[in-house]
Design a protein around this motif. Sequence first.
Motif, PDB file in Angstrom:
ATOM      1  N   THR A  98     -69.245  -9.679 -34.084  1.00  0.00           N
ATOM      2  CA  THR A  98     -67.947  -9.212 -33.467  1.00  0.00           C
ATOM      3  C   THR A  98     -67.785  -7.850 -32.893  1.00  0.00           C
ATOM      4  O   THR A  98     -68.221  -6.348 -34.629  1.00  0.00           O
ATOM      5  CB  THR A  98     -66.631  -9.657 -34.206  1.00  0.00           C
ATOM      6  OG1 THR A  98     -65.965  -9.084 -33.081  1.00  0.00           O
ATOM      7  CG2 THR A  98     -66.431  -9.531 -35.480  1.00  0.00           C
ATOM      8  N   ASP A  99     -67.247  -6.233 -32.879  1.00  0.00           N
ATOM      9  CA  ASP A  99     -67.287  -5.334 -32.136  1.00  0.00           C
ATOM     10  C   ASP A  99     -66.023  -5.351 -32.242  1.00  0.00           C
ATOM     11  O   ASP A  99     -64.866  -4.449 -31.798  1.00  0.00           O
ATOM     12  CB  ASP A  99     -67.221  -4.378 -31.356  1.00  0.00           C
ATOM     13  CG  ASP A  99     -67.299  -5.377 -29.926  1.00  0.00           C
ATOM     14  OD1 ASP A  99     -66.867  -6.212 -29.324  1.00  0.00           O
ATOM     15  OD2 ASP A  99     -68.230  -4.392 -28.932  1.00  0.00           O
ATOM     16  N   LEU A 100     -64.949  -6.340 -32.105  1.00  0.00           N
ATOM     17  CA  LEU A 100     -63.448  -6.236 -31.990  1.00  0.00           C
ATOM     18  C   LEU A 100     -63.057  -5.444 -32.963  1.00  0.00           C
ATOM     19  O   LEU A 100     -61.285  -4.991 -32.034  1.00  0.00           O
ATOM     20  CB  LEU A 100     -62.663  -7.750 -32.332  1.00  0.00           C
ATOM     21  CG  LEU A 100     -61.243  -7.390 -32.233  1.00  0.00           C
ATOM     22  CD1 LEU A 100     -61.281  -7.716 -30.376  1.00  0.00           C
ATOM     23  CD2 LEU A 100     -60.621  -9.050 -32.224  1.00  0.00           C
ATOM     24  N   ASN A 101     -63.229  -4.763 -33.797  1.00  0.00           N
ATOM     25  CA  ASN A 101     -62.009  -3.819 -35.213  1.00  0.00           C
ATOM     26  C   ASN A 101     -62.336  -2.906 -34.552  1.00  0.00           C
ATOM     27  O   ASN A 101     -61.538  -1.879 -34.566  1.00  0.00           O
ATOM     28  CB  ASN A 101     -63.069  -4.247 -36.254  1.00  0.00           C
ATOM     29  CG  ASN A 101     -64.472  -3.582 -36.143  1.00  0.00           C
ATOM     30  OD1 ASN A 101     -65.392  -4.170 -35.755  1.00  0.00           O
ATOM     31  ND2 ASN A 101     -65.784  -3.025 -36.942  1.00  0.00           N
ATOM     32  N   ARG A 102     -63.891  -2.575 -33.278  1.00  0.00           N
ATOM     33  CA  ARG A 102     -63.327  -0.676 -32.816  1.00  0.00           C
ATOM     34  C   ARG A 102     -62.858  -0.307 -31.796  1.00  0.00           C
ATOM     35  O   ARG A 102     -62.342   0.164 -31.078  1.00  0.00           O
ATOM     36  CB  ARG A 102     -65.173  -0.808 -32.407  1.00  0.00           C
ATOM     37  CG  ARG A 102     -66.287  -0.917 -33.346  1.00  0.00           C
ATOM     38  CD  ARG A 102     -67.913  -0.821 -32.623  1.00  0.00           C
ATOM     39  NE  ARG A 102     -68.648  -1.430 -33.861  1.00  0.00           N
ATOM     40  CZ  ARG A 102     -69.723  -0.048 -34.490  1.00  0.00           C
ATOM     41  NH1 ARG A 102     -69.995   1.120 -33.126  1.00  0.00           N
ATOM     42  NH2 ARG A 102     -70.380  -1.077 -35.671  1.00  0.00           N
ATOM     43  N   THR A 103     -62.261  -1.512 -31.365  1.00  0.00           N
ATOM     44  CA  THR A 103     -61.972  -1.888 -29.824  1.00  0.00           C
ATOM     45  C   THR A 103     -59.903  -1.929 -30.196  1.00  0.00           C
ATOM     46  O   THR A 103     -58.666  -1.492 -30.050  1.00  0.00           O
ATOM     47  CB  THR A 103     -61.802  -2.710 -28.587  1.00  0.00           C
ATOM     48  OG1 THR A 103     -61.532  -4.240 -29.200  1.00  0.00           O
ATOM     49  CG2 THR A 103     -63.008  -2.842 -28.793  1.00  0.00           C
ATOM     50  N   LEU A 104     -59.474  -1.799 -31.647  1.00  0.00           N
ATOM     51  CA  LEU A 104     -58.068  -2.853 -31.300  1.00  0.00           C
ATOM     52  C   LEU A 104     -57.311  -0.686 -32.203  1.00  0.00           C
ATOM     53  O   LEU A 104     -58.033  -0.459 -32.441  1.00  0.00           O
ATOM     54  CB  LEU A 104     -57.923  -3.684 -33.004  1.00  0.00           C
ATOM     55  CG  LEU A 104     -58.694  -4.728 -32.360  1.00  0.00           C
ATOM     56  CD1 LEU A 104     -58.024  -5.424 -33.663  1.00  0.00           C
ATOM     57  CD2 LEU A 104     -57.533  -5.122 -31.500  1.00  0.00           C
ATOM     58  N   ARG A 105     -55.407  -0.925 -32.096  1.00  0.00           N
ATOM     59  CA  ARG A 105     -55.442   0.450 -32.040  1.00  0.00           C
ATOM     60  C   ARG A 105     -54.916   0.251 -33.667  1.00  0.00           C
ATOM     61  O   ARG A 105     -54.477  -0.596 -34.023  1.00  0.00           O
ATOM     62  CB  ARG A 105     -54.557   0.111 -31.897  1.00  0.00           C
ATOM     63  CG  ARG A 105     -54.772   1.346 -29.857  1.00  0.00           C
ATOM     64  CD  ARG A 105     -53.629   1.602 -29.422  1.00  0.00           C
ATOM     65  NE  ARG A 105     -53.269   3.093 -29.983  1.00  0.00           N
ATOM     66  CZ  ARG A 105     -51.528   3.246 -29.956  1.00  0.00           C
ATOM     67  NH1 ARG A 105     -51.017   2.129 -28.628  1.00  0.00           N
ATOM     68  NH2 ARG A 105     -51.008   4.082 -30.574  1.00  0.00           N
ATOM     69  N   TYR A 106     -55.168   1.206 -34.830  1.00  0.00           N
ATOM     70  CA  TYR A 106     -54.446   0.981 -36.377  1.00  0.00           C
ATOM     71  C   TYR A 106     -53.491   1.892 -36.472  1.00  0.00           C
ATOM     72  O   TYR A 106     -53.059   2.767 -35.724  1.00  0.00           O
ATOM     73  CB  TYR A 106     -55.739   0.908 -37.526  1.00  0.00           C
ATOM     74  CG  TYR A 106     -57.178   0.389 -37.156  1.00  0.00           C
ATOM     75  CD1 TYR A 106     -57.297  -0.712 -38.057  1.00  0.00           C
ATOM     76  CD2 TYR A 106     -57.632   0.742 -35.974  1.00  0.00           C
ATOM     77  CE1 TYR A 106     -58.428  -1.490 -37.695  1.00  0.00           C
ATOM     78  CE2 TYR A 106     -59.319  -0.607 -36.003  1.00  0.00           C
ATOM     79  CZ  TYR A 106     -58.897  -1.299 -37.313  1.00  0.00           C
ATOM     80  OH  TYR A 106     -60.823  -2.212 -37.258  1.00  0.00           O
TER      81      TYR A 106
END
Length: 153
Positions: free
Chosen positions: A99-107
């Motif tokens: 998954t690359d979802l961690n790359r698209t979310l704002r932290y």
Amino acid sequence: MRKWLNWIGLGLMAAAAASMIAADAMAGEPSRGWEPTAQKFYLQFSIFAPGDLTCDATGPGVRTKLSRGITGAPLLRITGNADQARILCSRPDGSRYTTDLNRTLRYNTSGAIRATVTFQPGQDTGSVLVQRDGENDRLVPTVYPRAFVKVQE
């Protein structure tokens, strides 16, 4: 009284910093300052995930810890540069998922992002439910369909 307690707290923090520097010096390593971890991404799986699934994340400045829940499903904690991590999960039969979802979310620094994968055996994709710590009353959890995919070789 409050000033007195503040001075004690500052003294304890200085003592802790001095002991860290001394420990590094005795170990022959250069001293490193305290580095806060602003990005936290936790990848967990629903109860239907296979127990033999293992996950790992790699990348510059990425720290990981893999543990298992009561059902045996993995819980991957990614800290550091979570937005640059490459997540790869695998099973003993050779199938791999990512998954690359961690790359698209704002932290943000207020808490971790918790992503729960609804893993469905026999399917090439899975949905991911994303929640943020401390924002249960303000934000509706978001579902990302087909965000967990099987790697085709």
